[in-house]
Each structure stands twice: as structure tokens, then as C-alpha cells.
Design an enzyme around this catalytic site. Structure first.
Site, PDB file in Angstrom:
ATOM      1  N   PHE A 156       0.707  -0.811   0.014  1.00 29.00           N
ATOM      2  CA  PHE A 156      -0.234   0.027   0.170  1.00 29.00           C
ATOM      3  C   PHE A 156       0.628   1.419   0.156  1.00 29.00           C
ATOM      4  O   PHE A 156       2.103   1.062   0.522  1.00 29.00           O
ATOM      5  CB  PHE A 156      -0.821   0.012   0.782  1.00 29.00           C
ATOM      6  CG  PHE A 156      -1.687   1.231   0.864  1.00 29.00           C
ATOM      7  CD1 PHE A 156      -2.575   0.898  -0.069  1.00 29.00           C
ATOM      8  CD2 PHE A 156      -1.828   2.171   2.367  1.00 29.00           C
ATOM      9  CE1 PHE A 156      -4.001   2.113   0.555  1.00 29.00           C
ATOM     10  CE2 PHE A 156      -3.015   3.305   1.915  1.00 29.00           C
ATOM     11  CZ  PHE A 156      -3.697   3.475   1.134  1.00 29.00           C
ATOM     12  N   ASP A 241       9.398   3.024   1.745  1.00 27.39           N
ATOM     13  CA  ASP A 241       7.892   3.441   1.879  1.00 27.39           C
ATOM     14  C   ASP A 241       8.122   3.112   3.220  1.00 27.39           C
ATOM     15  O   ASP A 241       7.434   1.923   3.975  1.00 27.39           O
ATOM     16  CB  ASP A 241       6.961   2.611   1.231  1.00 27.39           C
ATOM     17  CG  ASP A 241       5.650   3.670   1.802  1.00 27.39           C
ATOM     18  OD1 ASP A 241       5.524   4.116   2.872  1.00 27.39           O
ATOM     19  OD2 ASP A 241       4.463   3.819   1.024  1.00 27.39           O
ATOM     20  N   LYS A 270       3.112   9.892   8.621  1.00 29.15           N
ATOM     21  CA  LYS A 270       2.612   9.095  10.064  1.00 29.15           C
ATOM     22  C   LYS A 270       2.693   9.700  11.193  1.00 29.15           C
ATOM     23  O   LYS A 270       2.415  10.853  12.125  1.00 29.15           O
ATOM     24  CB  LYS A 270       2.555   8.160   9.990  1.00 29.15           C
ATOM     25  CG  LYS A 270       1.857   7.093   8.910  1.00 29.15           C
ATOM     26  CD  LYS A 270       0.336   6.354   9.148  1.00 29.15           C
ATOM     27  CE  LYS A 270       0.323   5.925   8.313  1.00 29.15           C
ATOM     28  NZ  LYS A 270      -1.453   5.939   8.081  1.00 29.15           N
TER      29      LYS A 270
HETATM   30  N1  PLP Z   1       2.565   4.205   2.163  1.00 22.63           N
HETATM   31  C1  PLP Z   1       2.416   3.365   3.551  1.00 22.63           C
HETATM   32  C2  PLP Z   1       2.969   2.064   4.024  1.00 22.63           C
HETATM   33  C3  PLP Z   1       0.846   3.751   4.548  1.00 22.63           C
HETATM   34  O1  PLP Z   1       0.745   2.358   5.698  1.00 22.63           O
HETATM   35  C4  PLP Z   1       0.356   4.698   4.321  1.00 22.63           C
HETATM   36  C5  PLP Z   1      -0.707   4.804   5.388  1.00 22.63           C
HETATM   37  O2  PLP Z   1      -1.472   4.348   5.707  1.00 22.63           O
HETATM   38  C6  PLP Z   1       0.276   5.722   2.921  1.00 22.63           C
HETATM   39  C7  PLP Z   1       1.818   5.434   2.081  1.00 22.63           C
HETATM   40  C8  PLP Z   1      -0.489   6.669   2.606  1.00 22.63           C
HETATM   41  O3  PLP Z   1      -0.125   7.752   2.986  1.00 22.63           O
HETATM   42  P1  PLP Z   1      -1.008   8.911   4.289  1.00 22.63           P
HETATM   43  O4  PLP Z   1      -2.935   8.347   3.896  1.00 22.63           O
HETATM   44  O5  PLP Z   1      -1.444   9.931   4.983  1.00 22.63           O
HETATM   45  O6  PLP Z   1      -1.225   9.404   2.301  1.00 22.63           O
END
Ligand code: PLP
Length: 412
Positions: A156, A241, A270
Site C-alpha cells: 500500500f 516506503d 504518519k
Molecule cells: N504508504 C504506507 C506504507 C502507508 O501505510 C500509508 C498509509 O497508511 C501511505 C503510504 C499513505 O499515507 P497517507 O494516508 O498519509 O497518504
């Protein structure tokens, strides 16, 4: 009079509706139907606890989906906000922002020599990483076709077009075709699969060291080593990520430190802004050099107050909270493993630090609702994985309290 009652009286006096049904009605009347919200609204918090409109107390083991690393009512965070006074809340990136520079310096001290770009969210951080990888590759190899990024199934990366296209889950993309071209998905923890997907058009590999939304699945140590070797051999970038795993969540500042395998770019968000919106990428110097003025930008990215809170978060992590996360992570996992040995419904316990998942044999969403009723906030990913992302300040006795509530609902 205890402080909960005082707050409730204050809210009533100020016209805040106390009726949960009203909240639910108003939410569906005025807000788009994009989230399955609980008819619950929190008014304040203290440490690892949150309080709802009726004054009911909840032990928070989800931290605003991994954001509230320092819990609620952190004294220094509150102090930083109070003393912000009339300093500007926004000046734009046309000008220098002191707290941005301070935060970037700490991020680099904690990672590798490089440069930082600030955004507002995880998706935006990943967008910046994707754009930087493409730009770097074009500049280095001079080929317009070398833009493909390989990501993992079940990954994700966000909800914007590029990050949604990068995401390895069909349910996230349904209804949005055509997606952005240039992403291929291979199995997670499978180095050979990755190797067979790479060709002369590949510019980067993007991976979560622990897949969060994908069910709390930890990368194998050898796998990340293999990815690094493959990327080096092919001259392609390795992007981690760390939006969910970064900023102390796994007991180290960045999850990649557990594996000792450095990436070329890390994406963060986060916990970074102490509860305010903030995202960032850190890129190695030669990679970061691919961006010149005008290549990428964000009006709000690196907001002065968000960055000031970020500095506070990182200082506190360095000052002992990382250590707490590490020891409490081990303790929490032991407790969950103890439950697994007692209950056949639990298939596996996994995770790193205070990013933990309990996989059930069957659907587990009902457990979340039952825990919530009993004052414990957890969440469910992939339908059968209960995820724990408590504030990193959690203590043994609070973990025990959470375990009592959780265990009550394992089979009921
Ligand atoms: N990347 C990862 C690994 C995530 O867990 C998330 C959100 O849960 C995101 C990207 C996207 O982050 P945002 O909701 O702040 O755009």
C-alpha cells in the site's frame, strides 16, 4: 469533580451535541461516504488513553493509524504549540523555514548523507519518491523509457493516482482506470520474482520493510539484502516506503536499520509531524541532486509548526522512547504469542516493535467492534488480521490491560 465530567459539562455548555446518533446523522449528511466511521467522537486524550463525548475512556492501540507516537497530551508538544505564539503558521517555500532545516538535519543524522524534501502526507511523500526516481533515471541513463517502478503485491503506497497505481492491491484501484502506467507488481519476499520482472526500462524498486495495510508482513532479512544487490547490479534505485514503519514505530528510527540494508530513498509521514500533517523523503545526495528548482513543489509541504513538532518527536524518540518501543514491542509480542498458544483461532503473530499483527483463521472485524465497546481501540487489515499500533510510550500495565480486553473477544 473529575476532569472527564468537567470536560463533558464544558462541551454541553458550549453547545456540543452529546448524542451519538446526532453525530452519525450529521456525518452522513455533510461528509462524503468514503469512510466507515464509528459513531464516536473523541474530545481529549491523556497518555495512551482517549475519551469520547460521553466521557468514556479508551485504551488506544491504533494511535490514529500509527500517527500519535507520543500519545496524547505530551507536555513538550503542548508547550511547543503554546509558545508558537504569533510566529507565522505559513510562509511558503519561497522563504527559508528554520524548523524545516532543523528537522531535515536530524533525519539525515539518523539515516545517511542526503537531502530532504517535505510534503504533507504519506501519499505525497511517495509521489515525490516516484518523481525523483524517474528524473534521476532519465538524467543518469538518458532514456525516456526507463521509468518503470517495481512494487510488491499486497503493498500500500497511497490514494493519489501515482501511489494508487503503485499499490499492489486491486481493491484500492477498482473503478479508477486507466491507471498511471509504469508500475509492475511482484510477490513480496521473493527475490527471484523481482529479478525476472526487471528489464532495461526499470528505474526503481519500491518496498515497505513491513507491509502494514497488507496485513503486517515483515520482509525477510535475506530478501532486502537480495533487493539491494539486484538494484546495485542493475543500477536502479531502492525506495523504502517507511510511511508506517518509520519514526520509531518498529523500535528503531527507521525499520530498515533492523536489516542493515540502506535504501536510496526513504518515504516518511504518519508519526513525523507529532499529529500534524507532514510527509518527507530523504534521498542520498547523488539521487537528490536530480531535482532542481521548479522540478517539484508543495505549497504547504514542510509547514513550520508541523516541522517544529517533528523536531520534538525525533528528540523524544532519541531521548528514550525508541528504547521503550523496543522493550515494550518485545513484551507485547510475547503476550500475543501467549494468546496464540491458548487459542486455536489465532494463526500467527507477527510484526516488529510496536507494529504488530495477529492473524486469525477467520474473519476478525467483529473483534474490533467488541474491543471498542469494551474500551480498546484496535483495527483490522486484510479482513482477518488485528493490527496493534499503540503510542510508543505504552507501558507494561497498559499492554496487560489491552490483552485482557482482547482475549475476552477472541472466541466470543
Ligand atoms: N504508504 C504506507 C506504507 C502507508 O501505510 C500509508 C498509509 O497508511 C501511505 C503510504 C499513505 O499515507 P497517507 O494516508 O498519509 O497518504
Amino acid at each position: 469533580m473529575n476532569s472527564d465530567i468537567k470536560i463533558c459539562l464544558y462541551l454541553k455548555k458550549n453547545g456540543v451535541k452529546m448524542n451519538k446518533e446526532n453525530i452519525k446523522d450529521d456525518v452522513s449528511k455533510y461528509l462524503m461516504n468514503t469512510y466507515k466511521r464509528y459513531p464516536l467522537c473523541f474530545t481529549h486524550g491523556d497518555g495512551v488513553y482517549l475519551y469520547d463525548l460521553s466521557g468514556k475512556k479508551y485504551l488506544d492501540c491504533i494511535s490514529g493509524i500509527g500517527v500519535n507516537a507520543l500519545g496524547y497530551g505530551n507536555r513538550q508538544i503542548t508547550e511547543r504549540m503554546k509558545t508558537w505564539g504569533n510566529k507565522p503558521l505559513h510562509t511558503s517555500n519561497l522563504f527559508c523555514i528554520e524548523s524545516q532545516v532543523e528537522l531535515a538535519r536530524i533525519l539525515i543524522e539518523e539515516s545517511f548523507p542526503g537531502k530532504v524534501f517535505f510534503a504533507n502526507s504519506g501519499a505525497e511523500a511517495n509521489e515525490a519518491a516516484i518523481k525523483l526516481a524517474r528524473k534521476y533515471s532519465l538524467q543518469k541513463y538518458g532514456s525516456e523509457n526507463r521509468y518503470e517502478i517495481i512494487t510488491m503485491k499486497n503493498s500500500f503506497h497511497g490514494r493519489t493516482f501515482a501511489t494508487m497505481s503503485a499499490t499492489g492491491q486491486d481493491k484500492i484501484k477498482a473503478g479508477y482506470s486507466p491507471l498511471l502506467p509504469g508500475f509492475r507488481h511482484v510477490d513480496f519476499n521473493d527475490g527471484e520474482g523481482l529479478l525476472s520482472a526487471i528489464d532495461k526500462n526499470t528505474c526503481a524498486v519500491m518496498v515497505e520493510p513491513v507491509q502494514g495495510e497488507g496485513g503486517v508482513v515483515v520482509a525477510n532479512n535475506d530478501y532486502l539484502k537480495e533487493l539491494r544487490q539486484i538494484c546495485n547490479e542493475w543500477g536502479i534505485l531502492l525506495i523504502y516506503d517507511e510511511v508506517q514503519t518509520g519514526i520509531g514505530r518498529t523500535g528503531k528510527m527507521f525499520a530498515y536499520s533492523h536489516f542493515d540494508i540502506e535504501p536510496d530513498i526513504i518515504a516518511l509521514a504518519k508519526g513525523l509531524g507529532g499529529g500534524l500533517p507532514l510527509g518527507a523523503i530523504v534521498a542520498k545526495d547523488d539521487v537528490a541532486a536530480a531535482f532542481s528548482p521548479g522540478d517539484h513543489a508543495s505549497t504547504f509541504g514542510g509547514n513550520p509548526l508541523s516541522c517544529a513538532l517533528g523536531v520534538e518527536v525525533l528528540n523524544q524518540l532519541r531521548g528514550g522512547i525508541l528504547e521503550n518501543c523496543k522493550t515494550m514491542g518485545v513484551y507485547f509480542k510475547e503476550k500475543l504469542n501467549g494468546l496464540m498458544s491458548k487459542h486455536k483461532g489465532i494463526k500467527q503473530v507477527r510484526g516488529l516493535g510496536l507494529m504488530l499483527g495477529v492473524e486469525f483463521q477467520d474473519e476478525a472485524t467483529e473483534i474490533v467492534n467488541k474491543c471498542l465497546n469494551d474500551g480498546l481501540l484496535v483495527n483490522c487489515t486484510k479482513g482477518n488480521v488485528i493490527r496493534f499500533l499503540p503510542p510508543l510510550i505504552i507501558k507494561e500495565e497498559e499492554i496487560e490491560e489491552a490483552m485482557i480486553i482482547f482475549e475476552n473477544h477472541i472466541f466470543s
